[in-house]
Every structure is written in structure tokens, then in C-alpha cells.
Write a protein that holds these residues in place. Structure first.
Motif, short mmCIF file in Angstrom:
data_model
loop_
_atom_site.label_atom_id
_atom_site.label_comp_id
_atom_site.label_asym_id
_atom_site.label_seq_id
_atom_site.Cartn_x
_atom_site.Cartn_y
_atom_site.Cartn_z
N ARG A 83 0.83 -1.20 0.00
CA ARG A 83 0.00 0.00 0.00
C ARG A 83 0.87 1.25 0.00
N PHE A 90 -7.71 10.90 -3.35
CA PHE A 90 -9.10 10.56 -3.05
C PHE A 90 -10.06 11.52 -3.75
N ALA A 94 -9.46 14.41 0.78
CA ALA A 94 -9.16 13.79 2.08
C ALA A 94 -7.88 14.34 2.70
N PHE A 96 -5.59 16.12 5.54
CA PHE A 96 -5.68 16.13 7.00
C PHE A 96 -5.93 17.56 7.46
N PRO B 40 6.58 2.97 15.56
CA PRO B 40 6.99 4.35 15.88
C PRO B 40 6.03 5.04 16.84
N ARG B 44 4.40 14.11 18.85
CA ARG B 44 3.72 15.35 18.55
C ARG B 44 2.21 15.22 18.76
N GLN B 130 -10.08 10.61 5.57
CA GLN B 130 -8.72 10.94 6.04
C GLN B 130 -8.05 9.73 6.70
N ALA B 133 -6.75 7.71 4.04
CA ALA B 133 -5.57 8.38 3.48
C ALA B 133 -4.33 8.08 4.33
N LEU B 134 -4.50 8.05 5.65
CA LEU B 134 -3.38 7.69 6.52
C LEU B 134 -2.82 6.33 6.12
N ASP B 135 -3.76 5.40 5.90
CA ASP B 135 -3.36 4.06 5.52
C ASP B 135 -2.52 4.06 4.25
N LEU B 137 -0.59 6.32 3.31
CA LEU B 137 0.64 7.08 3.49
C LEU B 137 1.53 6.41 4.54
N SER B 138 1.51 5.09 4.54
CA SER B 138 2.40 4.30 5.41
C SER B 138 2.24 4.65 6.88
N THR B 139 1.04 5.00 7.29
CA THR B 139 0.82 5.35 8.69
C THR B 139 -0.36 4.55 9.20
N TYR B 144 -1.34 6.11 14.96
CA TYR B 144 -1.19 7.55 14.81
C TYR B 144 -2.30 8.31 15.53
#
Ligand SMILES: Nc1ncnc2c1ncn2[C@@H]1O[C@H](COP(=O)(O)OP(=O)(O)OP(=O)(O)O)[C@@H](O)[C@H]1O
Ligand SMILES: [Mg+2]
Lengths: 258, 261
Positions: A83, A90, A94, A96, B40, B44, B130, B133-135, B137-139, B144
Motif C-alpha cells: 500500500r 481521493f 481527504a 488532514f 513508531p 507530537r 482521512q 488516506a493515513l493508511d 501514506l504508510s501510517t 497515529y
């Protein structure tokens, strides 16, 4: 074609929500370094298809192979890694909304520690410039941007890590025609220069022809047509003809009352 | 006959769904906890939620504690006036505040403020993709979004309650000295005599658990919200209601465990 497996290979993909069959045996390939455009009416399941490939939704049946590896049966850690090789824009960007634009753009790079926070700010400016935004936009928050600007920031975020695969869910919707063409050019550029493999969903025929090598049309959960993108306007397929020319009469009946 | 059957079926369904939800929340909690200890770490995000949960709740919690300490002093005065009012009141205030009022009132206040805010924030992230989207972006969104908030709840609530304890006692002191004309030194002596380390510690343990429950419900409801703005709204309500009920239920359990014998 050669015998190298296609970058993305999808077989008999099915997905339903309750009694509603959204994908009903979708089968197609995308070769390495090419881009495929998917068209289809609103609600035909285009976004669901991308979500399945991304692993954000689990299909009911079928297989999705990336580089010959079935990702649906792969272990979770492997899927996470795969992934990470996909950049996704999106449909609604989407972004942040608790982070400034520059952090949005470089989020994936920071997450993978490819960048220090100090360098991220300047790097973000360069990536923003690529999508036609002034670097000063980096300090704004997503809520302070227009819809089209959000889309471009979303695009910047998707391409920032120069991913192997790029998925665009309606990249040019909400942009003016000139910016739309710029974005199309950018997508083509990504595919050509990075060698990325792309899948783009679009309702815009001009854009589809600019972006796509291949094109496919999704209707009632199936791909009713696949072919070269530059034959979209004269495909000879009644579904595609009706769709691309926006005719009211034809084989596609809009399910307005369902 | 039919009605009886319907009733039984209804109860069965409700019980099943209760078990399912409980199981889902427990799994969510375990996953969240396991991400707290595995890198990790998102310092923050933790710091942001810590400030939000702890620091910005200070005014509300402080005022609540001050007034309830005062009220306890006033109420027990009317009940105990004739007898050894002075020492009794100080003792009642310090016991009520450290054992119950501090943790419970601070918890309920934070549930209203922070639990709701977390559910709304994470819920909005869910319905606007969102989290997906985190998923991409390797997060890991659990790591997180959820883990730092759970940790913030665990750490911030005991600190808040410590402050609430002090201010609650101070509220009682103010009422006793200013309004009821008690001697300040005698009141303080009586307070220190009645103060027990165990009461304070158990209160702080409660606080940590409450902090966890509040942030857990906020995150869980937000994370699983669906259906646009309306869904986020009901997630927010559900988070506050569930956190408040759980908080009081666990308050009872812990009290029973530590103080009933
Ligand atoms: N999470 C979900 N739960 C239930 N149904 C869903 C879900 N996601 C999508 N659907 C349904 O699947 C169908 C296809 O949705 P999808 O978002 O893929 O459409 P689309 O082709 O992208 O349309 P558009 O061009 O308007 O974006 C819709 O009918 C939608 O109601
Ligand atoms: Mg869509």
C-alpha cells in the motif's frame, strides 16, 4: 505483449453491500508503466474498485495481483508495504485538516523518515509548484483552500513519494479547464518519467484521452468495454457511445428512482 | 404466544449485539494499547492530545472541584452542626473529594469536553476518508490517531485529579473558614489528620482508568462512525454517554474492590 505479468491484474472481483451488488466480476490488467482510465456512471462502483485494490475494502471474492502476487492472501505486513507503494488521490482530496498544507504534502515522506521536518517545508514547496500552487500555500490549512486547490494539494501528496503506482479518483473534477489540462499533463508526466503505473477515474472525456493509454467502462458492476483510450469517442460500443456523448437514449438506463 | 416469542427474540438480539459491541470495544482497546508500546511513536500527536485533555480541561475541572468541595462542607455542616462540626467537616470533605468527587467529577467533565471532541475529530476524519488516506501514506491510523490519545488520557487524568483534590479541599476550607467561621489552623490540622495516602492513590488509579475509558470511547465511536455529519454527531453523543456510564460503573467496581471491607 510480453510474458511479464501485468503490474496489476484483477480477476472476477465481486463486492456487495448488503443486497446491493456493486462489483460483479470485474476483470482487467494494467501493464507496467501504462495508465488505465476507468469511466462509468455515478455510483457504478469506480471508487469501490480502487478501494479494493488499495486494501481499504475487502472484496467478497476474486483476486487482485500486484507484480504477480495475490495481495488478498498476502500477510498484513506485506499488504501494508504494498500500500505504501501506491499514491492515492481521493475523490474529495481527504486532506488532514489538522495539519498545514506542507505537512499534508510531505506526510508520507515524513512517515517513512525519508525527510527531516526541516527539509520537508522546502521540499513541500517544490512539490506544490509542480501542481501549479505557490509555495506560500504550504502554510495554509486545508480549510482555507478552494476545492480545486485542495484537489491539487491532494495530488501533490499522492505524487510526493514518487510511488510505483498512482490512483486518481476524479483528479480534475472541480478544476477549471486549463488547470485540468495542467493536471492531466502532470499525471502523464508522472507515468512517463517515473514509470509509474496509473489508474484514473474520470468523467471528463478530454481528460480521459489525455491521461489514458487504456480505458475501460464500468456499468452495473462489470466492465462492459475495454480498449485503447483514443478510441473512446468512436468505440462502436453502445454503452460507451451513449456515455461519452451524453445521450439520454441508449442501453444505459439511469436508475434515478432506485 | 407470538408476542412472547417476539419479546424473547428481541431480548436475545439485544444481548447478542451487546456482546458483539463489548467484544469490538475490547479488541479496539487491546489494539490501541499494543500500539502504545510499539514504535513508531507519535510524540507530537501525544503532546497535542495531552494538552487538550489535561491542560485545557484545567479551568473546568478546577471550578467543578472548588465548588463541590465547598458544597460538601456546607451540606455536612447542616447535618453535623451540633456535634464536633469542625473536625468532622474537614474529614468528610477530604474523604469525599479524594475518594469520589475528584476523580468522578473530573472524569465526567473531561468526558463531556474531550471524549466528545475526540469522537468528532476522528469521526470527521473517518467520513472524509482521512483515515483511509493515513493508511495509504504508510501510517497506521490506530497507532497515529488512537494510541497517543489513549496514552494522553491515561497520563492526564491523574494529574488533573491531583489538582482537583487540592482545589476540592481548598473549596471546603474556604467555605468553612470564610462562611462558617471555623479556625483555619484547626481545619487544616483536621484535614491533614483525615487525609489518607490510600484514598488519594485509589483516586488516582480511578482517574487513570477513567482517562483511558473516556479517550477509548471517543476514539472508538469516532473511528467507527459512518454516514456523514449526522453519523459524526451521533458518534459524539454516544461517546459521551458511553464514557459517562462506564466511568460510573467502574467507579462502583473499584470502590467495592478497595473500600468495602
Ligand atoms: N461503505 C459503503 N457502504 C455501503 N455502500 C457503499 C459503500 N461505499 C460505496 N457504497 C455503494 O457502492 C456504490 C458504488 O459507490 P462508488 O463510490 O464506488 O461509486 P462511484 O462509481 O465512485 O461514483 P461517483 O462517480 O459518483 O464517485 C454506491 O451505490 C454506493 O452506495
Ligand atoms: Mg467515486
Amino acid at each position: 505483449m510480453t510474458d511479464a505479468p501485468p503490474k496489476i491484474r484483477i480477476r472476477d472481483l465481486c463486492k456487495s453491500f448488503g443486497s446491493k451488488q456493486v462489483l460483479d466480476g470485474v476483470t482487467f490488467d494494467v501493464a507496467q508503466g501504462t495508465s488505465c482510465v476507468i469511466i462509468g456512471g455515478s455510483g457504478s462502483g469506480k471508487s469501490v474498485l480502487l478501494r479494493c485494490i488499495l486494501g481499504l475494502m475487502t472484496p467478497d471474492s476474486g483476486s487482485i495481483e500486484i507484480d504477480g502476487e495475490n495481495i488478498l492472501t498476502a500477510p498484513a505486513s506485506r499488504r501494508d508495504r504494498l500500500r505504501g507503494e501506491i499514491g492515492m488521490l481521493f475523490q474529495n482530496a481527504a486532506l488532514f485538516d489538522s495539519l498545514p498544507v506542507w505537512e499534508n504534502v510531505t506526510f508520507g515522506l515524513l512517515a517513512r523518515k525519508r525527510l527531516s521536518r526541516r527539509d520537508a517545508r522546502t521540499q513541500a514547496g517544490e512539490i506544490l509548484a509542480q501542481v501549479g500552487l505557490d509555495p506560500s500555500v504550504g502554510d495554509l490549512y486545508p480549510a482555507e483552500l478552494s476545492g480545486g486547490m485542495q484537489k491539487r494539494v491532494g495530488l501533490a501528496r499522492a505524487i510526493a513519494a514518487r510511488p510505483d503506482m498512482l490512483f486518481f479518483d476524479e483528479p480534475t473534477t472541480g478544476l477549471d479547464p486549463i488547470m485540468g489540462a495542467v493536471i492531466d499533463g502532470l499525471i502523464v508526466n508522472c507515468v512517463k518519467t517515473l514509470g509509474s503505473t496509473a489508474i484514473a477515474i474520470t468523467h471528463d472525456m478530454a481528460s480521459a484521452q489525455r491521461i489514458g493509454d487504456q480505458a475501460a467502462m464500468l456499468y452495473q458492476g462489470r466492465l462492459v468495454w475495454q480498449g485503447s483510450a483514443n478510441t473512446l469517442m468512436d468505440s462502436g460500443n453502445p454503452y460507451v457511445d451513449q456515455f461519452t456523448h451524453g445521450r439520454r437514449e441508449g442501453p444505459i438506463t439511469m436508475e434515478l428512482r432506485r | 404466544m407470538d408476542m412472547a416469542l417476539d419479546l424473547v427474540a428481541g431480548i436475545g438480539r439485544a444481548t447478542l449485539s451487546l456482546f458483539r459491541v463489548t467484544g469490538a470495544i475490547a479488541l479496539f482497546a487491546l489494539s490501541g494499547l499494543s500500539h502504545i508500546v510499539r514504535p513508531p511513536f507519535y510524540g507530537r500527536v501525544f503532546w497535542g492530545s495531552f494538552l487538550e485533555t489535561g491542560f485545557f480541561s484545567l479551568p473546568v475541572v478546577a471550578l467543578t472541584a472548588l465548588f463541590s468541595g465547598g458544597v460538601i462542607a456546607l451540606q455536612s455542616y447542616t447535618g453535623f452542626a451540633q456535634y464536633h462540626a469542625q473536625s468532622a467537616i474537614a474529614g468528610i470533605v477530604v474523604l469525599a473529594v479524594t475518594r469520589e468527587l475528584g476523580p468522578v467529577l473530573a472524569g465526567l467533565m473531561v468526558a463531556g469536553r474531550v471524549g466528545a471532541a475526540m469522537a468528532a475529530q476522528i469521526g470527521t476524519m473517518r467520513v472524509t476518508d482521512q483515515i483511509d488516506a493515513l493508511d495509504t501514506l504508510s501510517t497506521n491510523p490506530m497507532k497515529y490517531l488512537v494510541a497517543p490519545r489513549l496514552l494522553a488520557g491515561l497520563v492526564a487524568l491523574p494529574l488533573l485529579v491531583l489538582i482537583a483534590d487540592v482545589l476540592g479541599v481548598a473549596g471546603g476550607f474556604l467555605v468553612a473558614v470564610v462562611k462558617l467561621d471555623f479556625s483555619a489552623t484547626a481545619y487544616i490540622t483536621a484535614t491533614l489528620n483525615a487525609l489518607k495516602t490510600e484514598d488519594v492513590t485509589v483516586g488516582l488509579v480511578k482517574a487513570a482508568l477513567f482517562g483511558f475509558l473516556i479517550t477509548l470511547m471517543g476514539c472508538y465511536q469516532g473511528y467507527n462512525s459512518k454516514g456523514g455529519a449526522e453519523g459524526v454527531g451521533s458518534a459524539t453523543t454516544a461517546a459521551v454517554v458511553a464514557a459517562s456510564i462506564l466511568l460510573l460503573a467502574f467507579d462502583y467496581l473499584i470502590t467495592d474492590l478497595f473500600f468495602s471491607h
